[in-house]
Scaffold this active site. Structure first.
Site, PDB file in Angstrom:
ATOM      1  N   GLY A 221       0.863  -1.436   0.233  1.00 42.25           N
ATOM      2  CA  GLY A 221       0.303   0.169   0.324  1.00 42.25           C
ATOM      3  C   GLY A 221       1.045   1.355   0.282  1.00 42.25           C
ATOM      4  O   GLY A 221       2.082   1.190  -0.615  1.00 42.25           O
ATOM      5  N   ASP A 222       0.675   2.212   0.781  1.00 42.28           N
ATOM      6  CA  ASP A 222       1.130   3.234   1.302  1.00 42.28           C
ATOM      7  C   ASP A 222       2.325   3.536   2.018  1.00 42.28           C
ATOM      8  O   ASP A 222       2.468   4.009   2.917  1.00 42.28           O
ATOM      9  CB  ASP A 222       0.600   4.613   1.294  1.00 42.28           C
ATOM     10  CG  ASP A 222      -0.953   4.358   2.678  1.00 42.28           C
ATOM     11  OD1 ASP A 222      -0.785   3.623   2.432  1.00 42.28           O
ATOM     12  OD2 ASP A 222      -1.070   6.282   2.931  1.00 42.28           O
ATOM     13  N   GLU A 223       2.588   2.178   3.398  1.00 47.77           N
ATOM     14  CA  GLU A 223       3.544   2.295   3.838  1.00 47.77           C
ATOM     15  C   GLU A 223       5.247   1.669   3.441  1.00 47.77           C
ATOM     16  O   GLU A 223       5.217   0.817   2.738  1.00 47.77           O
ATOM     17  CB  GLU A 223       3.277   0.579   4.945  1.00 47.77           C
ATOM     18  CG  GLU A 223       1.365   1.532   5.493  1.00 47.77           C
ATOM     19  CD  GLU A 223       1.020  -0.695   6.847  1.00 47.77           C
ATOM     20  OE1 GLU A 223       1.736  -0.759   6.286  1.00 47.77           O
ATOM     21  OE2 GLU A 223       0.238  -0.096   7.201  1.00 47.77           O
TER      22      GLU A 223
END
Length: 289
Positions: A221-223
């Site tokens: 994801g955006d991690e």
């Protein structure tokens, strides 16, 4: 022939079809092919070979300037791979049966050598390709396919190594947990292609600001998780974080426009070792007199 002739013939390539015609038109002497220079019906003007400076005579056993004795070399697959050519015997005579048998044996050995060299080259090429594929598969197994950053497995391994070094040298390790604010809004409003571009741009910024001893990973994801190694302590970790903290660097153009996604970066450091390593001799306080 002389050296200048050999140099002139080096690098010349002729179609195999031309050689097939010449070998078919020549006399069959066992495995050898003899081109009779006295037979004007054989058209081999399209082939290149050395024509010695000899005077033609009427002796049928003497070597004619246009004579040529070919030894075709065939590979294991039956394909023509080379042709040995006798352009001028040392005694100036056409070879007898013993000379032809010797040339045949030499041609067989030469064909085997060429075939083995080709097999070796093919094997080397196959091994290099296998090594390349293995490296690519290994890289894919340990890196995020979109950003090229370390994946969870590689990131944890690098952090384990950094912590092991930290226990030996007393230097700190910091881990930054990084996510993009409103990333779902970017995906929903501009599309996943623009979202992917944003993730790739963030990965590039991380790699630009991190050192070789550091590791940047993407958990999904955006991690993102940058790991900072070899630090003197929390103060240095905080000092190294500003390039990643809001306000973010200028946003790169994505999808034909400008996209800004602030970064949230809560840092974390492992506890200090219970028994820090002793200071070097030069830093120790001398005993009181």
């Amino acid at each position: 022939g002389p050296e200048e002739v050999r140099q002139a013939l080096i690098g010349r390539h002729q179609p195999q079809a031309d050689w097939d015609l010449a070998l078919t038109a020549s006399q069959h002497w066992g495995r050898l092919r003899f081109l009779d220079g006295r037979d004007s019906s054989t058209d081999v003007d399209h082939l290149y070979w050395y024509v010695p400076d000899l005077t033609a005579d009427d002796d049928p056993e003497s070597w004619h300037p246009m004579d040529a004795l070919f030894a075709p070399l065939y590979g294991a697959d039956g394909a023509l791979c080379a042709v040995l050519s006798v352009d001028l015997p040392l005694d100036g005579r056409r070879p007898d049966a013993d000379d032809c048998r010797l040339l045949e044996h030499f041609a067989i050995q030469a064909a085997l050598a060429i075939d083995h060299a080709r097999l070796y080259a093919d094997l080397q090429q196959a091994m290099e390709e296998q090594t390349r594929v293995q490296r690519e598969l290994q890289h894919r197994a340990l890196h995020d396919s979109l950003t090229g950053l370390a994946n969870r497995e590689l990131l944890l391994d690098r952090l384990d190594q950094a912590l092991a070094r930290s226990r030996r040298d007393g230097r700190a390790v910091a881990v930054l947990f990084l996510d993009l604010d409103h990333f779902k809004l970017v995906n929903d409003s501009l599309g996943h292609a623009v979202g992917d571009e944003l993730l790739v741009a963030v990965a590039a910024l991380l790699q630009e600001h991190l050192r070789e001893v550091d590791t940047a990973g993407r958990l999904g994801g955006d991690e993102f998780v940058p790991g900072l190694a070899g630090l003197t302590g929390p103060a240095e970790a905080i000092a190294r974080a500003p390039p990643l903290l809001p306000p973010p660097p200028p946003a790169p153009p994505l999808g034909g426009g400008m996209v800004r996604a602030p970064l949230s970066v809560p840092p974390a450091l492992p506890p200090a070792p219970a028994h820090p390593p002793p200071a070097p001799p030069a830093a120790r306080r001398p005993p009181a007199p």
